[in-house]
Design an enzyme around this catalytic site. Structure first.
Site, PDB file in Angstrom:
ATOM      1  N   SER A  72     107.614  31.987  16.044  1.00 33.62           N
ATOM      2  CA  SER A  72     107.295  31.119  15.135  1.00 33.62           C
ATOM      3  C   SER A  72     105.899  30.399  15.368  1.00 33.62           C
ATOM      4  CB  SER A  72     108.434  30.085  14.597  1.00 33.62           C
ATOM      5  OG  SER A  72     109.733  30.830  14.745  1.00 33.62           O
TER       6      SER A  72
HETATM    7  N1  SAH Z   1     113.091  31.644  17.393  1.00 32.79           N
HETATM    8  C1  SAH Z   1     112.290  32.769  17.563  1.00 32.79           C
HETATM    9  C2  SAH Z   1     111.590  33.134  15.902  1.00 32.79           C
HETATM   10  C3  SAH Z   1     112.120  34.576  16.075  1.00 32.79           C
HETATM   11  S1  SAH Z   1     111.681  35.156  14.227  1.00 32.79           S
HETATM   12  C4  SAH Z   1     111.278  32.571  18.327  1.00 32.79           C
HETATM   13  O1  SAH Z   1     110.963  31.393  18.981  1.00 32.79           O
HETATM   14  O2  SAH Z   1     110.525  33.461  18.747  1.00 32.79           O
HETATM   15  C5  SAH Z   1     113.479  35.272  13.839  1.00 32.79           C
HETATM   16  C6  SAH Z   1     114.340  36.176  14.455  1.00 32.79           C
HETATM   17  O3  SAH Z   1     115.742  36.067  13.662  1.00 32.79           O
HETATM   18  C7  SAH Z   1     113.916  37.879  14.646  1.00 32.79           C
HETATM   19  O4  SAH Z   1     114.139  37.950  15.825  1.00 32.79           O
HETATM   20  C8  SAH Z   1     115.165  38.396  13.830  1.00 32.79           C
HETATM   21  O5  SAH Z   1     115.603  39.488  14.360  1.00 32.79           O
HETATM   22  C9  SAH Z   1     116.233  37.397  13.707  1.00 32.79           C
HETATM   23  N2  SAH Z   1     117.235  37.479  12.842  1.00 32.79           N
HETATM   24  C10 SAH Z   1     117.285  37.805  11.727  1.00 32.79           C
HETATM   25  N3  SAH Z   1     118.468  37.790  11.261  1.00 32.79           N
HETATM   26  C11 SAH Z   1     119.325  37.451  11.939  1.00 32.79           C
HETATM   27  C12 SAH Z   1     120.703  37.342  12.021  1.00 32.79           C
HETATM   28  N4  SAH Z   1     121.794  37.508  11.024  1.00 32.79           N
HETATM   29  N5  SAH Z   1     121.196  37.053  13.097  1.00 32.79           N
HETATM   30  C13 SAH Z   1     120.647  36.887  14.396  1.00 32.79           C
HETATM   31  N6  SAH Z   1     119.292  36.800  14.416  1.00 32.79           N
HETATM   32  C14 SAH Z   1     118.662  37.070  13.207  1.00 32.79           C
END
Ligand code: SAH
Length: 223
Positions: A72
């Site tokens: 993010s």
């Molecule tokens: N907090 C992360 C942001 C990653 S982007 C960071 O600091 O890098 C969002 C993430 O949410 C992705 O890796 C995606 O695979 C995950 N995601 C999407 N739907 C999800 C779900 N139902 N359960 C768990 N993870 C999920």
């Protein structure tokens, strides 16, 4: 808490000065909580992205982390963290471990961080960074975050880092009813808004904090 970022190969190659420049930008953009700014000045964002783009790690922008997902935007990480940390949570649940960066920031600010990721490769990659650096208070799970982590509930705070039409009801159930706070991107009329939900006994208070742009919250897991 003894984390050792130098243990990680590649740490140090990206200068501390670019990290400090990012912190001063975050301050200018309205981030006030010094604990949050301090945690973001300590955690090296470049170790959570591939070496090929590590040079961009301190730009105030989202970056790819593989599997069509992103780490993010630092300002959004700071903003979401600030909203939660202002309530002094002890135990926090994150949905969407992704790169692990958000969980790492939170781990310096709360007692325990629980984080769920639905893509196995990202879950493993983040875990290996947590182990190498020595984060002892981050607990992860490869699962569909829509269901939350009921065995570890209630949580003082929940952070959802992927956007859905609605906040999954299991997450609201697993939020502490003594001032628990949840923050999540929520889609409405083609736009995504950052929404907070506070729970006091049975009373739910919602607030919108602006427009954001997260990857979608999906169903199920992916090997
Ligand atoms: N907090 C992360 C942001 C990653 S982007 C960071 O600091 O890098 C969002 C993430 O949410 C992705 O890796 C995606 O695979 C995950 N995601 C999407 N739907 C999800 C779900 N139902 N359960 C768990 N993870 C999920």
């Amino acid at each position: 808490m003894s984390v050792d970022f130098k243990k990680f190969s590649g740490s140090g190659m990206t200068s501390d000065s670019s990290r400090l420049k990012l912190i001063s930008e975050l301050k200018k953009q309205g981030i006030k909580n010094n604990k949050v700014l301090n945690a973001m000045s300590i955690v090296p964002r470049h170790i959570f992205v591939d070496e090929a783009i590590a040079g961009k790690a301190y730009d105030n922008t989202a970056l790819p982390i593989g599997k069509s997902q992103t780490i993010s935007h630092p300002l959004i990480v700071a903003k979401m963290t600030e909203i939660l940390i202002n309530r002094n949570p002890k135990r926090i649940l994150e949905i969407g471990t992704g790169s692990g960066y958000q969980a790492a920031i939170l781990s310096l600010l709360v007692d325990k961080v629980y984080s769920i990721e639905r893509i196995e490769l990202l879950h493993k990659k983040a875990n290996s960074i947590f182990r190498k650096v020595g984060f002892k208070n981050i607990y992860t799970k490869f699962a569909d975050g829509n269901e939350g982590w009921s065995q570890k509930s209630p949580f003082d705070a929940i952070i959802v880092t992927a956007g859905a039409l609605e906040v999954p009801s299991s997450l609201i159930e697993q939020l502490s009813s003594r001032g628990g706070i949840l923050i999540s991107p929520v889609k409405k009329n083609g736009k995504q808004y950052l929404k907070s939900i506070e729970k006091n006994n049975k009373i739910i208070t919602e607030k919108v904090h602006g427009v954001v742009n997260f990857v979608p919250l999906l169903q199920g897991t992916e090997k």
